[in-house]
Scaffold this motif. Structure first.
Motif, mmCIF file in Angstrom:
data_model
loop_
_atom_site.group_PDB
_atom_site.id
_atom_site.type_symbol
_atom_site.label_atom_id
_atom_site.label_comp_id
_atom_site.label_asym_id
_atom_site.label_seq_id
_atom_site.Cartn_x
_atom_site.Cartn_y
_atom_site.Cartn_z
ATOM 1 N N GLY A 18 0.240 7.739 -11.786
ATOM 2 C CA GLY A 18 1.136 8.666 -11.113
ATOM 3 C C GLY A 18 2.516 8.618 -11.730
ATOM 4 N N ALA A 19 3.463 9.268 -11.070
ATOM 5 C CA ALA A 19 4.829 9.324 -11.596
ATOM 6 C C ALA A 19 5.470 7.944 -11.649
ATOM 7 N N ALA A 20 5.094 7.065 -10.708
ATOM 8 C CA ALA A 20 5.733 5.750 -10.622
ATOM 9 C C ALA A 20 4.893 4.637 -11.231
ATOM 10 N N LEU A 43 -5.734 2.731 2.485
ATOM 11 C CA LEU A 43 -5.985 4.172 2.472
ATOM 12 C C LEU A 43 -4.870 4.945 3.166
ATOM 13 N N LEU A 44 -4.250 4.350 4.182
ATOM 14 C CA LEU A 44 -3.078 4.988 4.793
ATOM 15 C C LEU A 44 -1.946 5.111 3.774
ATOM 16 N N GLY A 45 -1.798 4.069 2.952
ATOM 17 C CA GLY A 45 -0.792 4.136 1.892
ATOM 18 C C GLY A 45 -1.056 5.292 0.950
ATOM 19 N N ARG A 46 -2.329 5.559 0.678
ATOM 20 C CA ARG A 46 -2.667 6.691 -0.188
ATOM 21 C C ARG A 46 -2.333 8.019 0.493
ATOM 22 N N LEU A 47 -2.613 8.125 1.804
ATOM 23 C CA LEU A 47 -2.262 9.350 2.531
ATOM 24 C C LEU A 47 -0.755 9.599 2.488
ATOM 25 N N VAL A 48 0.019 8.520 2.613
ATOM 26 C CA VAL A 48 1.478 8.656 2.557
ATOM 27 C C VAL A 48 1.905 9.123 1.170
ATOM 28 N N ARG A 49 1.327 8.503 0.117
ATOM 29 C CA ARG A 49 1.696 8.889 -1.250
ATOM 30 C C ARG A 49 1.321 10.331 -1.549
ATOM 31 N N GLU A 50 0.230 10.793 -0.965
ATOM 32 C CA GLU A 50 -0.209 12.173 -1.196
ATOM 33 C C GLU A 50 0.544 13.175 -0.332
ATOM 34 N N GLY A 51 1.434 12.687 0.542
ATOM 35 C CA GLY A 51 2.219 13.581 1.388
ATOM 36 C C GLY A 51 1.469 14.110 2.592
ATOM 37 N N ARG A 52 0.333 13.500 2.926
ATOM 38 C CA ARG A 52 -0.470 13.967 4.055
ATOM 39 C C ARG A 52 -0.111 13.245 5.345
ATOM 40 N N ALA A 53 0.655 12.169 5.245
ATOM 41 C CA ALA A 53 1.044 11.409 6.436
ATOM 42 C C ALA A 53 2.403 10.771 6.198
ATOM 43 N N HIS A 54 3.037 10.376 7.320
ATOM 44 C CA HIS A 54 4.316 9.665 7.266
ATOM 45 C C HIS A 54 4.171 8.351 8.018
ATOM 46 N N PRO A 111 0.794 -1.236 0.000
ATOM 47 C CA PRO A 111 0.000 0.000 0.000
ATOM 48 C C PRO A 111 0.821 1.278 0.000
ATOM 49 N N SER A 112 2.099 1.191 0.371
ATOM 50 C CA SER A 112 2.921 2.402 0.419
ATOM 51 C C SER A 112 3.586 2.724 -0.916
ATOM 52 N N ARG A 113 3.465 1.829 -1.909
ATOM 53 C CA ARG A 113 4.084 2.076 -3.215
ATOM 54 C C ARG A 113 3.427 3.263 -3.908
ATOM 55 N N ASP A 114 4.225 4.003 -4.670
ATOM 56 C CA ASP A 114 3.716 5.166 -5.397
ATOM 57 C C ASP A 114 3.039 4.794 -6.707
ATOM 58 N N GLY A 115 3.073 3.528 -7.061
ATOM 59 C CA GLY A 115 2.453 3.090 -8.304
ATOM 60 C C GLY A 115 3.113 1.826 -8.810
ATOM 61 N N PHE A 116 2.465 1.194 -9.782
ATOM 62 C CA PHE A 116 2.959 -0.062 -10.335
ATOM 63 C C PHE A 116 3.071 0.075 -11.845
ATOM 64 N N SER A 117 4.196 -0.374 -12.381
ATOM 65 C CA SER A 117 4.465 -0.214 -13.809
ATOM 66 C C SER A 117 3.514 -1.081 -14.632
ATOM 67 N N PRO A 118 3.313 -0.732 -15.914
ATOM 68 C CA PRO A 118 2.470 -1.572 -16.777
ATOM 69 C C PRO A 118 2.947 -3.020 -16.822
#
Length: 408
Positions: free
Chosen positions: A277-279, A327-338, A239-246
């Protein structure tokens, strides 16, 4: 083609049915052999088997059995082959049937080509010809003819143009097929195929990808469902990944050609069901998830320097822990949580703590865990992971049992 001749006369063009000689540039005569054909690049490919309608002549004395060994003549080509009737039915003399024909050597074939079959024993008062047929699919899918229905071949044999085009696409769903390849498979002209494909796309029967591959719309929808499930599965795992490649996404889906799955992934992004996203790609936040996301964000923020774990958030909000982690992983990716260890801290709280630490270093050169705990007003349980987080964020650097200000 530098020159064309027919019966010793120079011509500007040669048409179907004419006997012609071609002067070809850049082709060594030794390279040519019996059965060679002249085609536009990319239109016709070699094949080692084809589906066909095969007829056994009445003058033959034996049926065509499963695996019958014969010689095939098509155009100027002559190759040894085996005939495998569909549903393992014999083809008696005087009758015809659908069969897969395997060649000892690859042949350049298109749909609609006719061929002759010859045996190894001379028939009385007739010769060696025992049958013939017509090519229906020069690039058939992998399947066992003994256990398969010839229904698609019946359409390729007797259907109208649109039915034949749709069947050609469905028969090629595992590989994907272009308009040019459909024209070669069916034996229809390219313009007629383009017109049929256009109509089927407008009706929602077929879909064309940006790279020109034509797929059944139903296959694309099935592929989209599996691709979306794959993205969601990857996100649950990490869940903490910024994205997954094709490659990560489509590589885990079986039973569909890669080109279809990549097209399905792009369609999901266009429809807003995944976001890029970028990743790489991530599941899009559904409306009901947005409410849960904000509940979790408020819970993390309200805990201040005593960052909660996913289990604690789940108990407080009533949201299943697995969903909380996603959803916590999404908050981390959005920079709203660590995240550090299994604790989560809001970005605002972490910045406030970092500012207190910087103020501390204006007066002192070192900071112990005990001093840090007193500085932010919390227990060691939360002070230690927060100190590690500041190290990760390059606010501090650990040296033994103390920390110093990180300097660029």
């Amino acid at each position: 083609v530098r020159a064309i001749q027919s019966h010793g006369e120079d011509l500007e063009e040669a048409r179907a049915g004419m006997r012609a000689a071609l002067n070809l540039s850049g082709v060594d005569r030794d390279f040519l052999e019996r059965g060679s054909v002249v085609v536009r690049e990319g239109e016709v490919s070699l094949t080692s088997w084809a589906d066909a309608f095969v007829r056994n002549l009445p003058v033959n004395v034996a049926p065509f059995r499963y695996g019958e060994r014969l010689t095939l003549h098509c155009g100027t080509a002559r190759v040894e082959c085996r005939v495998y009737p569909y549903e393992k039915r014999e083809i008696p003399p005087g009758e015809g049937g659908y069969a897969r024909v395997r060649f000892d050597e690859p042949l350049p074939l298109i749909g609609g080509l006719r061929f002759i079959l010859r045996g190894y024993r001379r028939l009385e008062n007739f010769g060696y010809t025992v049958g013939g047929g017509v090519v229906l699919n020069p690039r058939p899918p992998a399947r066992n003819p003994a256990r398969s229905s010839p229904a698609p071949l019946e359409i390729l044999m007797g259907g109208n143009e649109r039915e034949r085009v749709e069947t050609a696409v469905r028969e090629s769903a595992e590989k994907g097929i272009t308009v040019v390849e459909i024209a070669c498979l069916t034996g229809l002209g390219r313009k007629r195929v383009e017109e049929a494909v256009r109509g089927l796309v407008e009706e929602g029967v077929l879909v064309i990808s940006p790279d020109g591959q034509v797929f059944p719309a139903g296959e694309v929808e099935a592929g989209k469902k599996l691709v979306l499930e794959r993205v969601q599965e990857l996100n649950r795992r990490e869940p903490s990944r910024d994205g997954f490649s094709p490659g990560e996404v489509v590589g885990g889906v079986r039973g569909f050609p890669r080109s279809l799955l990549e097209f399905a992934l792009r369609e999901l992004a266009r429809e807003g069901k995944v976001q890029k996203g970028a990743a790489g790609y991530l599941p899009a936040v559904r409306k009901e998830e947005k409410t849960s996301l904000e509940m979790i964000a408020r819970c993390v923020e309200s805990r201040g320097v005593e960052g909660p774990t996913p289990a604690e958030i789940s108990r407080e909000t009533g949201i299943p822990e697995r969903d909380v982690r996603n959803l916590l992983g999404r908050l981390v990716r959005e920079g709203r949580a660590h995240r550090v260890r299994d604790f989560y801290f809001s970005a605002e709280v972490v910045e406030s703590v970092a500012e207190k630490v910087r103020s501390h270093f204006r007066e002192k050169e070192e900071l112990t865990v005990s001093e840090f705990r007193q500085l932010i007003g919390t227990s060691r349980k939360y002070a230690v992971p927060l100190a590690e987080l500041l190290d990760q964020l390059r606010v501090t650097v650990r040296k033994g049992d103390v920390r110093v200000l990180w300097k660029r």
